[in-house]
Design an enzyme around this catalytic site. Structure first.
Site, mmCIF file in Angstrom:
data_model
loop_
_atom_site.group_PDB
_atom_site.id
_atom_site.type_symbol
_atom_site.label_atom_id
_atom_site.label_comp_id
_atom_site.label_asym_id
_atom_site.label_seq_id
_atom_site.Cartn_x
_atom_site.Cartn_y
_atom_site.Cartn_z
ATOM 1 N N GLU A 1 -11.476 -0.095 4.322
ATOM 2 C CA GLU A 1 -11.397 -1.552 4.372
ATOM 3 C C GLU A 1 -11.825 -2.124 5.709
ATOM 4 O O GLU A 1 -11.465 -1.620 6.774
ATOM 5 C CB GLU A 1 -9.956 -1.990 4.076
ATOM 6 C CG GLU A 1 -9.764 -3.495 4.032
ATOM 7 C CD GLU A 1 -8.370 -3.907 3.588
ATOM 8 O OE1 GLU A 1 -8.153 -5.115 3.372
ATOM 9 O OE2 GLU A 1 -7.482 -3.034 3.466
ATOM 10 N N GLU B 1 -4.364 -11.023 -2.710
ATOM 11 C CA GLU B 1 -3.687 -10.623 -1.478
ATOM 12 C C GLU B 1 -3.566 -11.845 -0.572
ATOM 13 O O GLU B 1 -4.091 -11.884 0.532
ATOM 14 C CB GLU B 1 -4.449 -9.474 -0.785
ATOM 15 C CG GLU B 1 -3.588 -8.754 0.250
ATOM 16 C CD GLU B 1 -4.354 -7.693 1.019
ATOM 17 O OE1 GLU B 1 -3.960 -6.521 0.953
ATOM 18 O OE2 GLU B 1 -5.345 -8.041 1.701
#
Length: 277
Positions: A155, A256
Site C-alpha cells: 500500500e 476506509e
C-alpha cells in the site's frame, strides 16, 4: 455504472469503532453490507490466543459477513506505526511470527487478500538495510499468502499524515510489488490503490488508475479533505471508480473513511448496492 456497479466492503477498523470488535460485523450487516475488511485487530500482539481468533471467526460467520481483506501485524495502528516489515529488531520478529497466523486465519474465513504495511523509516538505520529486510519479509508473506490462495497487498500511504513512511507514491509501491514478484515467481503481490492517500499526495489518480489497474489487487476510498464518506469532500469518487471498472478492475472497494455515526454515513450508497455480489 457508478456506485451501484461496485463491490463494496466496510473497514471495521475505522468504522463502527465505538463498538467492541466482535460486535462490528453484525453492525455492518445491519447496515446492509455482507463484506468487511480489517487492519490487524490485535495491536498489542502479533500472536493472539487461538480463542481470540476463533471468536472473531464466529462473529464474522454469525453476522453473515465475508472478510475480504486483512492486514498482517502492523504495530500500533492506529497510532504512530505504519507497519513492521522494514523495521529491524523486535518489530520485524513480530511480523515474521504473525505471517502464518494471519495467513491461516485468512484461510479459515475465506479471505483472499493480506495487506503488509511497509513500516516507517527508523532513526539511525540505513534505508537500504530497511529495504533489504522488507523484501525478505515480503517474500515470506507472499509465499504464505500463496499457500492459502491469497494475494499480498502493498500500500501507498500519504506523506502529510505518514511523513516517515517511504511508499508515498504509486510508483514507489509498484516498484516493491514488482521486486516481490520477481523474487518469488508467484505473481501474487499486488498494489493496494487507496484513492484518498494518492489524492493527499497530489497524484493524478486517473493517471495512476490507467497505468496500474492491472497490478491492483484491492481499492480503498475516502473523500478528501477530511477522510470522510463520499460526498463530504471534493474527490470525484464515483467517476474514479468508473475509470477503474473500465480499466478492468472488478475487485473490492473498501470503505476506509471516518464517520462519527457509521450507520448514518452510508446514505450516499443505495441500500440495494450494499450487499456483496
Amino acid at each position: 455504472m457508478g456506485y451501484t456497479d461496485q463491490r463494496f466492503d466496510v473497514n471495521l477498523s475505522i468504522l463502527f469503532t465505538e463498538l467492541p470488535l466482535l460486535e462490528r460485523p453484525a453492525a455492518a450487516a445491519a447496515a446492509g453490507f455482507t463484506a468487511v475488511e480489517l487492519w490487524w485487530p490485535w495491536i498489542d500482539t502479533a500472536t493472539p490466543e487461538q480463542s481470540e481468533l476463533d471468536a472473531l471467526k464466529k462473529a464474522l460467520e454469525d453476522a453473515g459477513t465475508q472478510l475480504v481483506g486483512l492486514n498482517f501485524y502492523a504495530g500500533q495502528l492506529p497510532g504512530p506505526d505504519r507497519g513492521a516489515v522494514s523495521v529491524p529488531g523486535e518489530e520485524s520478529d513480530r511480523f515474521r511470527a504473525n505471517i502464518d497466523i494471519a495467513a491461516d486465519f485468512a484461510a479459515s474465513v475465506g479471505c483472499k487478500a493480506l495487506n503488509a504495511l511497509y513500516g516507517n523509516r527508523a532513526e539511525g538505520v540505513d534505508p537500504e538495510v530497511q529495504d533489504a529486510l522488507a523484501l525478505e519479509n515480503l517474500v515470506l508473506a507472499a509465499r504464505a499468502a500463496d499457500r492459502v490462495g491469497a494475494i499480498l497487498l502493498i500500500e501507498t500511504l500519504n506523506k502529510p499524515e505518514s511523513p516517515l513512511y517511504p511508499l508515498v507514491s504509486a510508483p514507489s509501491a509498484i516498484e516493491v510489488v514488482d521486486k516481490v514478484n520477481e523474487a518469488t515467481g508467484l505473481g501474487n503481490a499486488k498494489f493496494l490503490l487507496d484513492i484518498y492517500h494518492l489524492a493527499m499526495n497530489g497524484e493524478d489518480v486517473s493517471a495512476v488508475i490507467a497505468e496500474y489497474a492491472a497490478k491492483t489487487g484491492h481499492v480503498q476510498i475516502a473523500d478528501m479533505p477530511g477522510r470522510g464518506a463520499p460526498g463530504t469532500g471534493e474527490l470525484p469518487l464515483e467517476q474514479l471508480l468508473d475509470e477503474l471498472r473500465k480499466a478492468g478492475y472488478d475487485g473490492w472497494v473498501g470503505l476506509e473513511y471516518k464517520a462519527a455515526d457509521a450507520a448514518a454515513s452510508f446514505e450516499w450508497l443505495a441500500a440495494e448496492a450494499r450487499p456483496a455480489r
